[in-house]
Write a protein that holds these residues in place. Structure first.
Motif, PDB file in Angstrom:
ATOM      1  N   ASP A  56       0.755  -1.181   0.056  1.00 17.97           N
ATOM      2  CA  ASP A  56       0.131   0.143   0.207  1.00 17.97           C
ATOM      3  C   ASP A  56       0.871   1.147  -0.095  1.00 17.97           C
ATOM      4  O   ASP A  56       0.095   2.193   0.082  1.00 17.97           O
ATOM      5  CB  ASP A  56      -1.036   0.021   1.283  1.00 17.97           C
ATOM      6  CG  ASP A  56      -0.074  -0.140   2.612  1.00 17.97           C
ATOM      7  OD1 ASP A  56       1.135  -0.197   2.450  1.00 17.97           O
ATOM      8  OD2 ASP A  56      -0.933  -0.143   3.673  1.00 17.97           O
ATOM      9  N   GLY A  57       2.210   1.060   0.059  1.00 15.15           N
ATOM     10  CA  GLY A  57       3.052   2.266  -0.108  1.00 15.15           C
ATOM     11  C   GLY A  57       3.718   2.721   1.008  1.00 15.15           C
ATOM     12  O   GLY A  57       4.677   3.560   1.174  1.00 15.15           O
ATOM     13  N   HIS A  58       3.183   2.067   2.120  1.00 15.52           N
ATOM     14  CA  HIS A  58       3.582   2.614   3.503  1.00 15.52           C
ATOM     15  C   HIS A  58       4.902   1.586   4.161  1.00 15.52           C
ATOM     16  O   HIS A  58       4.900   0.581   3.708  1.00 15.52           O
ATOM     17  CB  HIS A  58       2.387   2.227   4.592  1.00 15.52           C
ATOM     18  CG  HIS A  58       1.191   3.515   4.544  1.00 15.52           C
ATOM     19  ND1 HIS A  58       1.446   4.715   4.709  1.00 15.52           N
ATOM     20  CD2 HIS A  58       0.367   3.243   3.867  1.00 15.52           C
ATOM     21  CE1 HIS A  58       0.294   5.318   4.443  1.00 15.52           C
ATOM     22  NE2 HIS A  58      -0.438   4.386   3.753  1.00 15.52           N
ATOM     23  N   PHE A  59       5.415   2.280   4.794  1.00 14.86           N
ATOM     24  CA  PHE A  59       6.739   1.343   5.471  1.00 14.86           C
ATOM     25  C   PHE A  59       6.409   0.861   6.978  1.00 14.86           C
ATOM     26  O   PHE A  59       5.836   1.941   7.631  1.00 14.86           O
ATOM     27  CB  PHE A  59       8.044   2.381   5.513  1.00 14.86           C
ATOM     28  CG  PHE A  59       8.618   2.656   4.023  1.00 14.86           C
ATOM     29  CD1 PHE A  59       9.565   1.588   3.704  1.00 14.86           C
ATOM     30  CD2 PHE A  59       8.238   3.420   3.455  1.00 14.86           C
ATOM     31  CE1 PHE A  59      10.214   1.930   2.818  1.00 14.86           C
ATOM     32  CE2 PHE A  59       8.618   3.734   2.140  1.00 14.86           C
ATOM     33  CZ  PHE A  59       9.802   2.913   1.599  1.00 14.86           C
ATOM     34  N   ARG A  60       6.398  -0.234   7.311  1.00 14.83           N
ATOM     35  CA  ARG A  60       6.397  -0.814   8.482  1.00 14.83           C
ATOM     36  C   ARG A  60       7.322  -1.605   9.057  1.00 14.83           C
ATOM     37  O   ARG A  60       8.357  -2.175   8.361  1.00 14.83           O
ATOM     38  CB  ARG A  60       4.873  -1.836   8.279  1.00 14.83           C
ATOM     39  CG  ARG A  60       3.681  -0.940   8.207  1.00 14.83           C
ATOM     40  CD  ARG A  60       2.726  -1.805   8.053  1.00 14.83           C
ATOM     41  NE  ARG A  60       1.232  -1.223   7.673  1.00 14.83           N
ATOM     42  CZ  ARG A  60       0.856  -0.731   6.762  1.00 14.83           C
ATOM     43  NH1 ARG A  60       1.428  -0.998   5.606  1.00 14.83           N
ATOM     44  NH2 ARG A  60      -0.189  -0.066   6.607  1.00 14.83           N
ATOM     45  N   ARG A  61       7.408  -1.653  10.289  1.00 11.09           N
ATOM     46  CA  ARG A  61       8.535  -2.654  11.193  1.00 11.09           C
ATOM     47  C   ARG A  61       7.912  -3.946  10.969  1.00 11.09           C
ATOM     48  O   ARG A  61       6.638  -4.226  11.537  1.00 11.09           O
ATOM     49  CB  ARG A  61       8.682  -2.180  12.499  1.00 11.09           C
ATOM     50  CG  ARG A  61       9.308  -0.738  12.551  1.00 11.09           C
ATOM     51  CD  ARG A  61       9.215  -0.024  13.917  1.00 11.09           C
ATOM     52  NE  ARG A  61      10.168  -0.917  14.912  1.00 11.09           N
ATOM     53  CZ  ARG A  61       9.524  -1.529  16.095  1.00 11.09           C
ATOM     54  NH1 ARG A  61       8.183  -1.107  16.031  1.00 11.09           N
ATOM     55  NH2 ARG A  61      10.002  -2.255  16.922  1.00 11.09           N
ATOM     56  N   ALA A  62       8.587  -4.932  10.788  1.00 12.11           N
ATOM     57  CA  ALA A  62       8.060  -6.441  10.337  1.00 12.11           C
ATOM     58  C   ALA A  62       9.122  -7.292  11.292  1.00 12.11           C
ATOM     59  O   ALA A  62      10.367  -7.075  11.710  1.00 12.11           O
ATOM     60  CB  ALA A  62       8.173  -6.923   9.216  1.00 12.11           C
ATOM     61  N   ILE A  63       8.415  -8.331  11.934  1.00 14.72           N
ATOM     62  CA  ILE A  63       9.077  -9.591  12.554  1.00 14.72           C
ATOM     63  C   ILE A  63       8.823 -10.892  11.801  1.00 14.72           C
ATOM     64  O   ILE A  63       7.632 -11.130  11.581  1.00 14.72           O
ATOM     65  CB  ILE A  63       8.631  -9.816  14.336  1.00 14.72           C
ATOM     66  CG1 ILE A  63       9.377  -8.635  14.894  1.00 14.72           C
ATOM     67  CG2 ILE A  63       9.243 -10.933  14.683  1.00 14.72           C
ATOM     68  CD1 ILE A  63      10.844  -8.554  14.953  1.00 14.72           C
ATOM     69  N   PHE A  64       9.836 -11.661  11.609  1.00 15.86           N
ATOM     70  CA  PHE A  64       9.468 -12.607  10.714  1.00 15.86           C
ATOM     71  C   PHE A  64       9.537 -13.992  11.705  1.00 15.86           C
ATOM     72  O   PHE A  64       9.958 -13.883  12.599  1.00 15.86           O
ATOM     73  CB  PHE A  64      10.866 -12.881   9.582  1.00 15.86           C
ATOM     74  CG  PHE A  64      10.720 -11.846   8.739  1.00 15.86           C
ATOM     75  CD1 PHE A  64       9.915 -11.191   8.080  1.00 15.86           C
ATOM     76  CD2 PHE A  64      11.974 -11.111   8.761  1.00 15.86           C
ATOM     77  CE1 PHE A  64       9.943 -10.189   6.978  1.00 15.86           C
ATOM     78  CE2 PHE A  64      12.304  -9.886   7.904  1.00 15.86           C
ATOM     79  CZ  PHE A  64      11.305  -9.525   6.951  1.00 15.86           C
TER      80      PHE A  64
END
Length: 401
Positions: free
Chosen positions: A225-233
């Protein structure tokens, strides 16, 4: 165009854009956009040599081919085609008091993982990205010498099931595992069997190693969606048939890879509680019992550690997921229902000839089923040499009715 033709084409111009085909290939490889590039790694045996002749597999370099799973996962997250069918957080959906399970993020496992992420201040608020793995060892009729074919695929659980099934980029080929060969005299040795099991786990540990840091420290990713997010795999469901489930969980074939029930335990006569396997239980029994006891009484291959144990968010007993094709469609229908009917006919018939006549009658009835929309015609009955998933699903409609 072949490499030779590219070289000829470059020589026709006084100022060619490329020196030769190697220059062109080098530029293509340097392009940042496109598929994730392929890597290769070699694994060899480093243990002691047995007395007598040395097996060839001990001296070979066993190659694996793979792509960086971190980059593959990032490309799946950033794909704008999935922006409208993408879950950024786990959820529970109810109709009345009934819990509705539809996508992976609607389940309890993803919910528990998000709870664990929220309890850590360093990862609180991060998006959980479960990585779905799947592999299917098979053989091919054509190839370049070695007809073993062991691909491994990945996807992410945030993508809706409907979108993953219909979209060509929802499931990505990650790599190819190595299936070593050896001479017949060494094929059934303890050393060779242990090496083949260890080779698979070492290969998977190496392939997924780039995901390990992102399981404890949040990684900033760009979403569709064009936003940056913090991710945990996290290592999510691993889809495979029963032999691969036993291999991945280091469980003896014949035992359940999900619980500690005995293989001889009949479901109808078992009244106790089914206890699921756990890492703590496995670690405890491996510490106190010998390999023979682990094999015979617990169904555990004690000298091989599952690859998932090297990852902060990877429990192999929770990861194992049934293979719909081999265990539900072909397994339940072909290997159980069809086999049960044939055995029942042979048991009740006065002799083998009479039983075969009854089976021929069943094939004739299947062959004369009139054509109808949604039904497939089987002129030879159910006598397939090689059962495919489509064969099983189509014959199921005719056979059971």
């Amino acid at each position: 165009m072949s490499a030779g033709d590219i070289d000829k084409l470059m020589k026709l111009s006084e100022d060619p854009p490329f020196a030769d085909h190697k220059d062109l290939y080098r530029l293509i490889d340097d392009i940042e956009h496109g598929d994730v590039k392929w890597n290769t790694a070699s694994i060899s045996y480093s243990g002691p040599a047995p007395p007598g002749p040395r097996p060839s597999w001990m001296d070979k370099m066993h190659d694996i081919w793979y792509r960086d799973p971190l980059e593959v996962v990032k490309s799946l997250i950033a794909n704008p085609d999935f922006a409208d069918e993408f879950d950024y957080a786990p959820y529970h959906e109810y109709i009345g008091s009934d819990h509705i399970f539809q996508n992976l993020m609607s389940g309890d496992w993803a919910w528990r993982q998000a709870d664990e992420i929220s309890e850590d201040r360093q990862t609180h608020g991060a998006m959980f990205v479960p990585v779905i793995e799947g592999s299917d060892k098979t053989t091919v009729s054509v190839g370049t010498g070695n007809n073993s074919y062991w691909p491994i695929y990945i996807s992410i659980g945030n993508i809706h099931n409907r979108s993953r099934r219909s979209h060509r980029n929802g499931v990505v080929l990650l790599g190819f595992l190595n299936d070593p060969k050896t001479e017949n005299q060494f094929r059934n040795t303890v050393e060779y069997r242990k090496f083949t099991r260890q080779l698979v786990h070492s290969s998977l540990r190496h392939i997924f190693s780039t995901l390990a840091p992102g399981m404890t420290v949040a990684v900033v990713v760009k979403c569709g969606d064009g936003h940056f997010r913090r991710a945990i795999f996290g290592l999510g469901p691993y889809i495979g048939d029963y032999p691969e489930q036993c291999l991945l969980a280091s469980i003896v074939q014949g035992w359940c890879a999900k619980c500690i029930s005995l293989p001889s335990c009949e479901p109808d006569s078992y009244t106790g509680e089914i206890v699921p396997r756990s890492v703590d239980h496995t670690v405890a029994v491996v510490e106190y019992f010998e390999l023979k006891t682990l094999w015979e009484e617990y169904g555990i291959v004690g000298d091989v550690i599952p690859f998932a144990e090297y990852f902060p968010r990877g429990n192999i007993y929770e990861m194992i997921s049934p293979d719909i094709l081999h265990q539900l469609i072909k397994g339940t229908f072909k290997d159980h229902c069809i086999t049960w009917v044939e055995q029942a006919i042979h048991t009740s018939a006065p002799n083998r000839k009479s039983a075969l006549q009854v089976l021929d009658l069943i094939d004739c009835r299947i062959a004369v089923v009139p054509p109808f929309t949604g039904l497939r015609h089987f002129p030879q009955g159910r006598r397939f040499k090689q059962w495919t998933g489509d064969d099983s699903k189509a014959l199921m409609k005719v056979f059971l009715l």
